[in-house]
Structure formats: C-alpha cells, structure tokens
Design an enzyme around this catalytic site. Structure first.
Site, mmCIF file in Angstrom:
data_model
loop_
_atom_site.group_PDB
_atom_site.id
_atom_site.type_symbol
_atom_site.label_atom_id
_atom_site.label_comp_id
_atom_site.label_asym_id
_atom_site.label_seq_id
_atom_site.Cartn_x
_atom_site.Cartn_y
_atom_site.Cartn_z
ATOM 1 N N CYS A 148 0.887 -1.164 0.000
ATOM 2 C CA CYS A 148 0.000 0.000 0.000
ATOM 3 C C CYS A 148 0.929 1.218 0.000
ATOM 4 C CB CYS A 148 -0.980 -0.025 1.176
ATOM 5 S SG CYS A 148 -0.253 0.084 2.820
HETATM 6 C C1 RB5 Z 1 -3.950 5.355 0.694
HETATM 7 O O1 RB5 Z 1 -5.256 5.011 0.987
HETATM 8 C C2 RB5 Z 1 -3.032 4.998 1.849
HETATM 9 O O2 RB5 Z 1 -3.562 5.464 3.035
HETATM 10 C C3 RB5 Z 1 -2.847 3.491 1.948
HETATM 11 O O3 RB5 Z 1 -2.298 3.010 0.760
HETATM 12 C C4 RB5 Z 1 -1.912 3.006 3.032
HETATM 13 O O4 RB5 Z 1 -0.721 3.726 3.021
HETATM 14 C C5 RB5 Z 1 -2.498 2.888 4.364
HETATM 15 O O5 RB5 Z 1 -1.878 2.403 5.306
#
Ligand code: RB5
Length: 168
Positions: A76
């Site tokens: 993420c």
């Molecule tokens: C984007 O939604 C970002 O908040 C996500 O990819 C992540 O970094 C969350 O922990």
C-alpha cells in the site's frame, strides 16, 4: 555437511491498493521470474481499479490462513495499513519491513508469512532485493525462536483453525 531435500517452492499471493499498484506489479514480475517460486496469485488491484487496502489485505491473508498459499506480499502507500488488516486474520503474522535485517528477522524470529511494503516509502530496486532475500528465509522451528512463535499462536482465539506453520 548433511543436505536435506530441496525446499518446496513457494506459493505466493500478491496484492495492493491503488497506492501500491505499481510496486506490486513490479514485484509480481520479480516473483514470477524466481525459480524458488512455483506460483504467484494476484488478488489485485488491477490497473485503474479502486479497492481499499483492508479488503485486499484480508483476502490475501485468508489464502495464507487456509494454506492455499505459503506467503503474501502486500503493498500500500506505507505498508502499514495492509499489515494491520492482514493481522486481523487468525493465524497470520504480517509485518512491515523496509530493511534487510528486519526482513530476515520477520521470518527467522517471527515466522511471518506476510511481508508488507510501502510504495511511498521504498524504492523499487531495494524492494526487489528485499523480496529476493525474503524468499531465502525459512524459520527453523527447532531454533530458540520456535517456542516464541508457538506462544504467539497460543494467544489466537480458541476454535479458529490454525494457519500452517513452518516448514510449509
Ligand atoms: C492510501 O489510501 C493509503 O492510506 C494506503 O495506501 C496506506 O498507506 C495505508 O496504510
């Protein structure tokens, strides 16, 4: 030196939200090109798809818990949210690690089956290197770390089937 049988090749699932999509794609290619990997599943997202990270992470973690794959690689923005979400699945040990030593210990100390990376945190070449290293580690359950991982598992709520333990 005694040599045991060759370790079984890994079955790995990859997943990301939009913020981790490009790195997830790159690392899927890395995994598919590695002879130590037998199978790479991808639970998304696909290009231009929007799906929040908790859903992707839990879908991948459930495959680990069910024994359908051995490991998950989740991306993420930070690598944090996917780890938090994956750890909601019983039997799953997910970590965020962006350095070589932590990646090593995540397996050899903690028997983590899920490695989480942040596309906004780590560069692609370091990420590729860490993934290659990650594939080389397997917990020795007879090591001093074995009982500590057992202790983690003992805190799982009763009645929930256990995820497979090392050696897979
Ligand atoms: C984007 O939604 C970002 O908040 C996500 O990819 C992540 O970094 C969350 O922990």
């Amino acid at each position: 030196m005694t040599r045991g049988p060759a370790p079984r090749p890994w079955r790995v699932v990859v997943g990301s939200d939009e913020a981790g999509f490009e790195l997830k794609e790159l690392l899927a290619v890395e995994l598919r090109g590695d002879a130590r990997v037998a199978e790479v599943r991808d639970v998304g997202v696909v290009a231009s798809q929007s799906r929040d990270y908790p859903h992707v992470a839990v879908e991948a973690a459930r495959l680990v818990a069910a024994g359908e794959v051995d490991r998950a690689l989740l991306v993420c923005g930070t690598g944090l949210g996917v780890a938090i979400a994956a750890n909601k699945v019983s039997g799953v040990r997910a970590v965020t690690a962006h350095d070589s030593y932590s990646v090593e210990r995540s397996v050899l100390s903690n028997d983590a089956q899920v490695l989480c990376l942040g596309q906004r945190v780590i560069g692609p070449e370091l990420a590729r290197r860490l993934v290659r290293e990650w594939l080389g580690y397997r917990l020795d359950p007879t090591s001093p770390s074995g009982p500590k991982v057992e202790a983690i598992c003992a805190y799982e709520p009763p009645g929930v089937p256990e995820a497979p333990r090392a050696p897979h």
